[in-house]
Every structure is written in structure tokens, then in C-alpha cells.
Design a protein around this motif. Structure first.
Motif, PDB file in Angstrom:
ATOM      1  N   ILE A 112      58.969 -11.233 -36.154  1.00 13.62           N
ATOM      2  CA  ILE A 112      59.338 -10.414 -37.309  1.00 13.62           C
ATOM      3  C   ILE A 112      58.133  -9.649 -37.830  1.00 13.62           C
ATOM      4  CG2 ILE A 112      60.058 -10.558 -39.739  1.00 13.62           C
ATOM      5  CD1 ILE A 112      61.875 -12.928 -38.816  1.00 13.62           C
ATOM      6  N   ARG A 113      57.006 -10.310 -37.911  1.00 10.69           N
ATOM      7  CA  ARG A 113      55.779  -9.681 -38.385  1.00 10.69           C
ATOM      8  C   ARG A 113      55.384  -8.508 -37.480  1.00 10.69           C
ATOM      9  NH1 ARG A 113      52.534 -13.662 -37.448  1.00 10.69           N
ATOM     10  NH2 ARG A 113      53.093 -14.780 -39.352  1.00 10.69           N
ATOM     11  N   ALA A 114      55.457  -8.736 -36.171  1.00 10.56           N
ATOM     12  CA  ALA A 114      55.064  -7.696 -35.212  1.00 10.56           C
ATOM     13  C   ALA A 114      56.045  -6.528 -35.229  1.00 10.56           C
ATOM     14  CB  ALA A 114      54.975  -8.296 -33.814  1.00 10.56           C
ATOM     15  N   ALA A 115      57.346  -6.822 -35.317  1.00 13.30           N
ATOM     16  CA  ALA A 115      58.341  -5.752 -35.368  1.00 13.30           C
ATOM     17  C   ALA A 115      58.158  -4.910 -36.626  1.00 13.30           C
ATOM     18  CB  ALA A 115      59.748  -6.340 -35.322  1.00 13.30           C
ATOM     19  N   GLY A 116      57.873  -5.574 -37.738  1.00 12.87           N
ATOM     20  CA  GLY A 116      57.631  -4.845 -38.968  1.00 12.87           C
ATOM     21  C   GLY A 116      56.407  -3.957 -38.874  1.00 12.87           C
ATOM     22  N   ARG A 117      55.381  -4.449 -38.207  1.00  9.75           N
ATOM     23  CA  ARG A 117      54.149  -3.670 -38.035  1.00  9.75           C
ATOM     24  C   ARG A 117      54.418  -2.413 -37.194  1.00  9.75           C
ATOM     25  NH1 ARG A 117      51.318  -7.155 -35.177  1.00  9.75           N
ATOM     26  NH2 ARG A 117      50.875  -8.427 -37.012  1.00  9.75           N
ATOM     27  N   ILE A 118      55.195  -2.579 -36.119  1.00 11.58           N
ATOM     28  CA  ILE A 118      55.517  -1.432 -35.259  1.00 11.58           C
ATOM     29  C   ILE A 118      56.319  -0.394 -36.043  1.00 11.58           C
ATOM     30  CG2 ILE A 118      56.908  -0.701 -33.269  1.00 11.58           C
ATOM     31  CD1 ILE A 118      56.143  -3.425 -31.963  1.00 11.58           C
ATOM     32  N   ILE A 126      59.324   3.918 -39.713  1.00 11.92           N
ATOM     33  CA  ILE A 126      60.738   3.573 -39.542  1.00 11.92           C
ATOM     34  C   ILE A 126      61.108   2.438 -40.487  1.00 11.92           C
ATOM     35  CG2 ILE A 126      62.419   2.610 -37.917  1.00 11.92           C
ATOM     36  CD1 ILE A 126      60.775   3.998 -35.678  1.00 11.92           C
ATOM     37  N   LEU A 127      62.262   2.553 -41.119  1.00 10.35           N
ATOM     38  CA  LEU A 127      62.750   1.480 -41.985  1.00 10.35           C
ATOM     39  C   LEU A 127      62.934   0.190 -41.181  1.00 10.35           C
ATOM     40  CD1 LEU A 127      65.468   3.285 -44.146  1.00 10.35           C
ATOM     41  CD2 LEU A 127      63.294   2.350 -44.977  1.00 10.35           C
ATOM     42  N   PHE A 128      62.549  -0.928 -41.782  1.00 16.01           N
ATOM     43  CA  PHE A 128      62.678  -2.231 -41.139  1.00 16.01           C
ATOM     44  C   PHE A 128      63.494  -3.138 -42.057  1.00 16.01           C
ATOM     45  CE2 PHE A 128      60.655  -6.491 -40.099  1.00 16.01           C
ATOM     46  CZ  PHE A 128      61.382  -6.659 -38.936  1.00 16.01           C
ATOM     47  N   PHE A 129      64.687  -3.541 -41.585  1.00 13.36           N
ATOM     48  CA  PHE A 129      65.599  -4.348 -42.390  1.00 13.36           C
ATOM     49  C   PHE A 129      65.894  -5.684 -41.707  1.00 13.36           C
ATOM     50  CE2 PHE A 129      66.124  -0.925 -45.181  1.00 13.36           C
ATOM     51  CZ  PHE A 129      67.001  -1.254 -46.213  1.00 13.36           C
TER      52      PHE A 129
END
Length: 464
Positions: free
Chosen positions: A198-204, A210-213
Motif C-alpha cells: 500500500i505504501r509503495a502504490a501510494g508513492r507511485i 494520480i488519486l490513490f483510494f
């Protein structure tokens, strides 16, 4: 020292079950056009169709409902609800809705549209339907280990981070409406997502603007898996883990019918004020005033209490152990299912269970109907009936997996009920060679599995 993990509650009210014969169930199934969704609940003995809205509410929740403030605007029940959501998510703006798909409809109507893409670990049926209804396209980015039901891995719900970045570059960041991580990954077997992922996806997503939900329906179960399986979290509370998890996101949607123990309700939580304003404007048109959002004050009260109760780690330990208990029984018999078991359900691998039934004859539905016929158990197909598409020539493009989900309602069934479920699965497994597929005679353009009408495939047609 006792090692048995007992239910962290006692039963205060009971509801009778109705028993049917196998002959009766054959007639019921035919009248329902062989679609479990069309069976009357009164004709079901053990209902594992979904864990959404089917939980048993606690005495505290029922008591809180009597405190419900039904004022149209500014209800004090809303402010209790808002405080409970903010405490868990840390999000700035909280919008109540009547259930999770209403939150999705509002959010995707504003952020979606033709030419847009939504990226996810795996989108569930209503999420994908609302994306496609906006004109956008949903793309699942499964990790390789998630594609193999028998593979053992601690976080098979993760999004493929390499594929995420490649897809952003391929489609163009401006065309990516948002990335949504579903916790736990429902379509992928109820598997958890790691904090690292989750942390890495949010960083990308932040890197590309890009919005991250988070789709937070089962956030507490996911947080408990993180506590049990991810290094560095064993000493943290579920609340602390949830706080960190949501801190990486721009917002979340939630159906309160899952991890909030409620029979109805949901919410949108966001940090961006401009997006919140747009969502609230659409809410007023479709759901109601911003302080009730399609819900009665009593429902807001029940959700507020449920969000507190779901953080109880004794309950979460019992919940996860209940799933493992079923899996252990099936493993002894060599029955194929997604391993390890998920947080809210056991997923039978229908493709391996019924290799004689091809995807275009819906092996998951065949298995689901066999469970009802044998023991009055209702489950749901998660395979090519739910997620299959059609190619330009009209042929079926099958789903990645053919599954049957047995979703366990929270605080509803006892160990003896679960023992019975396992026995019926084992009985069906012994007769698996006798089962055949189905063909569709009617389907809706979206979410066809809810209302589809089917008929059995004749053995001669299948063999030919």
C-alpha cells in the motif's frame, strides 16, 4: 492451558432455520432459473451468499439505534458517525451513503468517463460496474502468485507494482482516474494486502499525480493480517495499523455492511476539499442531505458503534481462525481452494474441482448449485458468470479464475453450522464427476449474475 478460540460473544436472540428436502430444493432451484440470487432466503438453510449486510448486530448497536436522531439536517447521529470514521481513517471530509456502491457511483461519476482508466489489485463486481457505467475501463493488476489458487503467500491480495507503473506509462497518467486498492482483495480470494504494498502504490500514484483510494470494506480484517504476518507490526494495535494504512491514501470508500457490522450504510472519506464539494453536490441529488446521505439516524448510530467493535482483536482473532478452521477440514480431503484462506470467506477452486466443466458452461455456478442441492447452502460464483466478457465474435472471454465464495456472515453461525458446511462440500466433492454445466438464457448488460436466467447443459451437448 486452553487453546480453543471461542466466540467472543454470547447469543441473546435466535432465529429459526427452515429445513427442506432435496426434492424440494430441486424444484426451488429450477424456479429460480438455476441462479442462487433468485432463491428466496426462506428456502436457504445456511446462507453464505455474502457477508454484506448479513451480520448480527450487537446489543450495543441495537441500544444505540434507539438514540438515533432523525433530524433532516445536522443530526447529532451524523456527528457521532463522522467522529467514528475520522478516528479510524484520519480523513478530513466524511460523506455518508446508503451503501458502498452509492459511494462508488458518486465518486466514479465525477472522476471517470470515456477514455479514463481505474487501476486496481482487483475490482469487485459493483465497483467495476460503476466504473464501466461512467464510460471508463477498470484494469486489474494481479500479482503472479495471486493467479495460482494453491500457491501459499502471506499477501496474495497485493497489486503488482511493476505492472502498475508500466500501465501508468502506457496509458498516460492524465488518463488514469485513480488507483483503488481493495482490502481485503475480495475477488482474489479475500486475501490481504501488505502495508509495504500500500505504501509503495501510494508513492507511485503521488509521483504521477494520480488519486490513490482504498476500498475499505474489510479494512479491519486486513489490518489484523498485517499485524500477524508483516514484520514490524506485531506490537501495534489494529487501530494504529489502520491509521498508518489510510495515511497513504487520498480517500476511501466503504460499505459499512461488512466490517462495521451494519445491515445498511456506507461512506466516502476524502481529504481534497474540491472533490468533496463535487461529491456532496451529487450526494444531495441522489442520496440526500450531507448529514444523512440516504441513511436513517439510527443506522448512523449502529455504524458508529460497529466501527468501534470491529477493532476488538479478540473478535478479529476468532474471525480469521474461523476461516482457517474450514480450510483445514477441506485440506484433509484434498479439496481445491484458494490458499491460504481469506479473512471473510473460503473460496473453492471450481476449475480444479470440476475440470470436466469448461468456463463457458460456468463451473463455479455448477458447484454453487450443487452445494444448494446437496445441503441447502447458498454461495456465490466468482468466475466467468460474474466477470466474463464477450469477444467481438461473441465468444466468452473467461475470468482469470473460476471460484465459489462461501462468505461467512459476522457473528451469525456457530461451529456446528460450519462443520455442516464442510461436510456438504466434502459430499459434493465425492460426487463431482456427476456435475455438468449451465448455459445462459437471459442476461442483463451489467451485473448479469444478479438476475441471469440459466438452464442445465445436457450431458450429450457437453461431450459433443
Amino acid at each position: 492451558m486452553a487453546t480453543t478460540i471461542i466466540e467472543p460473544f454470547r447469543i441473546k436472540s435466535v432465529e429459526p432455520l427452515r429445513f427442506t428436502t432435496k426434492d424440494q430444493r430441486a424444484g426451488i432451484l429450477a424456479e429460480a432459473f438455476y441462479n442462487p440470487f433468485m432463491i428466496r432466503a426462506d428456502d436457504v438453510l445456511i446462507d453464505l451468499l455474502t457477508d454484506s449486510g448479513t451480520s448480527a448486530m450487537s446489543s450495543r448497536q441495537w441500544a444505540a439505534m434507539m438514540e438515533g436522531d432523525e433530524s433532516y439536517a445536522g443530526s447529532k447521529s451524523f456527528y457521532r458517525f463522522e467522529a467514528a470514521v475520522k478516528k479510524i481513517t484520519g480523513m478530513k471530509n466524511i460523506i455518508p451513503t446508503h451503501q458502498g456502491r452509492a459511494s462508488e457511483k458518486i465518486l466514479f461519476t465525477i472522476t471517470g468517463g470515456p477514455g479514463k482508466y481505474f487501476l486496481s489489485n482487483t475490482l469487485f463486481d459493483t465497483t467495476r460496474a460503476n466504473i464501466e457505467f461512467s464510460g471508463a475501463e477498470g484494469i486489474d493488476l494481479l500479482t503472479e502468485e495471486a493467479r495460482h489458487p494453491a500457491a501459499i503467500a502471506p499477501f496474495k491480495g497485493n497489486i503488482d507494482l511493476v505492472a502498475l507503473e508500466e500501465t501508468i506509462r502506457e496509458k498516460g497518467a492524465a488518463r488514469i482516474a485513480m488507483c483503488i486498492i481493495t482490502i481485503t482483495n475480495n475477488s482474489g480470494g479475500g486475501q490481504p494486502v501488505s502495508m509495504e504494498n500500500i505504501r509503495a502504490a501510494g508513492r507511485i500514484c503521488k509521483q504521477y499525480g494520480i488519486l490513490f483510494f482504498i476500498d475499505a470494506c474489510r479494512f479491519a480484517e486486513n489490518c489484523y493480517f498485517i499485524k500477524q504476518r508483516e514484520e514490524g507490526y506485531a506490537a501495534k494495535t489494529v487501530g494504529e495499523i489502520a491509521g498508518e494504512l489510510f495515511s497513504y491514501a487520498d480517500g476511501c470508500t466503504m460499505s459499512a455492511k461488512k466490517d462495521a457490522f451494519a445491515n445498511i450504510g456506507g461512506f466516502l472519506a476524502l481529504n481534497d476539499d474540491d472533490l468533496t464539494r463535487e461529491c456532496r453536490n451529487l450526494l444531495v441529488i441522489t442520496e440526500g442531505f450531507p448529514t444523512y446521505g440516504g441513511l436513517a439516524g439510527r443506522d448512523l448510530e449502529a455504524i458508529a458503534v460497529g466501527l468501534e467493535e470491529i477493532m476488538d482483536e479478540h473478535y478479529l482473532q476468532y474471525r480469521i481462525r474461523s476461516m482457517e478452521y474450514i480450510g483445514e477440514k477441506l485440506e484433509v480431503e484434498g479439496i481445491p481452494f484458494i490458499k491460504p484462506v481469506g479473512g471473510h470467506a473460503v473460496y473453492l477452486d471450481a476449475k480444479a474441482f470440476l475440470p470436466q466443466v469448461p468456463s463457458h458452461q460456468y463451473p463455479g455456478l455448477s458447484l454453487s448449485n450443487a452445494l444448494y442441492m446437496e445441503g441447502g447452502i447458498r454461495s456465490v460464483e466468482i468466475g466467468s458468470l460474474m466477470f466474463g466478457k464477450y469477444a467481438e465474435d461473441g465468444s466468452l472471454v473467461p475470468a482469470p479464475m473460476e471460484l465459489v465464495r462461501l462468505a461467512i456472515p459476522r457473528r451469525v453461525y456457530t461451529q456446528s453450522h460450519i462443520d455442516y458446511v464442510a461436510e456438504i462440500i466434502i459430499d459434493v466433492f465425492k460426487k463431482r464427476d456427476e456435475l455438468n454445466g449451465y448455459t445462459i438464457v437471459y442476461e442483463a448488460p451489467l451485473l448479469r449474475h444478479f438476475t441471469a436466467k440459466l438452464k442445465p447443459v445436457q450431458v450429450e451437448a457437453r461431450e459433443g
